[in-house]
Design a protein around this motif. Structure first.
Motif, short mmCIF file in Angstrom:
data_model
loop_
_atom_site.label_atom_id
_atom_site.label_comp_id
_atom_site.label_asym_id
_atom_site.label_seq_id
_atom_site.Cartn_x
_atom_site.Cartn_y
_atom_site.Cartn_z
N LYS A 21 124.92 51.87 2.46
CA LYS A 21 123.69 52.59 2.81
C LYS A 21 123.55 52.63 4.32
O LYS A 21 123.99 51.70 4.97
N GLN A 44 114.52 59.79 2.72
CA GLN A 44 114.15 58.73 1.79
C GLN A 44 115.27 58.50 0.76
O GLN A 44 115.61 57.36 0.44
N LYS A 74 117.92 55.12 -0.36
CA LYS A 74 117.90 54.54 -1.72
C LYS A 74 119.25 54.61 -2.43
O LYS A 74 119.51 53.80 -3.32
#
Ligand SMILES: Nc1ncnc2c1ncn2[C@@H]1O[C@H](COP(=O)(O)OP(=O)(O)OP(=O)(O)O)[C@@H](O)[C@H]1O
Ligand SMILES: [Mg+2]
Length: 211
Positions: free
Chosen positions: A2, A79, A83
């Motif tokens: 990530k 966003q 995730k």
């Protein structure tokens, strides 16, 4: 891995293999222990139908389906990157303004195209649409065989414009598995051998060297 990467599967021509490519890449990424989200922007809902069949069989199985309109998607892309490792967006055959904005927020546009002249004719306009907006890569879809003249000619023509990350041969394995919400990658060894390098090449272009 990530923050995650966003890949939009783009095409102008219907039937190019976008939904198939999305399913195959999603399941290849899951097998590589990535967290994966898919987004179906096509009102036909083929990808959503596949996901519904998949989760009916096994509610816990990934990927996650994110339901969002093309207009609202640009606002949640950051966003989503936080995730998921990989977000795959399947699109309808169009160059809608919202799609351009989505491409602008994506890390890569994968353009599946059949090797026929009619399909290759549609590649110029989509390249013009996306040039300077997002890096592009091609998947040549539904070739008659790996080294067939159609596959070789399409590869030569397209690789002058952007990387060709792989080919899919016309195989029952691609659509048979979809009936039970699976992919060819998950159910058919020959398909898996075709899809794995496409996935790895994509991840390498995205800068993930551990794929
Ligand atoms: N490699 C393949 N071998 C056999 N059939 C394939 C292959 N790739 C795609 N298909 C089939 O070809 C058709 C078009 O593929 P797909 O639905 O993935 O394209 P699409 O670009 O998403 O189409 P649409 O414009 O309708 O969204 C489907 O019926 C699909 O099952
Ligand atoms: Mg589709």
């Amino acid at each position: 891995m990530k923050p995650g990467k966003i890949v939009v599967i783009s095409k102008l021509k219907g039937g190019s293999g976008a939904t198939t490519t999305t399913r195959e890449l999603a399941t290849a990424a899951l097998a590589d222990s990535k967290s994966v989200a898919i987004i179906d922007l096509d009102a036909q809902g083929s990808l959503t139908n596949w996901w519904n069949r998949r989760t009916a069989e096994n509610p816990e199985s990934g990927p996650k389906l994110i339901q969002v309109s093309p207009e609202k998607l640009p606002g949640i892309m950051d966003q989503l990157c936080g995730k998921f490792d990989l977000v795959l967006i399947d699109t309808p055959p169009s160059t809608h303004d919202a799609l351009r904005e989505i491409a602008n927020g994506a890390d890569m546009a994968v353009i599946p195209t059949k090797p026929t002249i009619d399909d290759l004719d549609a590649v110029g306009p989509i390249i013009r649409q996306l040039r300077g907006v997002v890096p592009m890569a091609f998947v040549i879809s539904q070739v008659t065989s790996k080294r067939s003249p159609d596959a070789v000619e399409a590869t030569e023509l397209l690789s002058a414009r952007a990387p060709v990350i792989g080919r899919t041969v016309i195989r029952v394995g691609y659509y048979r598995a979809a009936g039970s919400g699976q992919s060819g990658f998950e159910t058919d060894k020959t398909v898996r051998e075709e899809v794995q390098p496409i996935y790895e090449n994509l991840m390498a272009l995205l800068g993930d060297h551990h794929a």
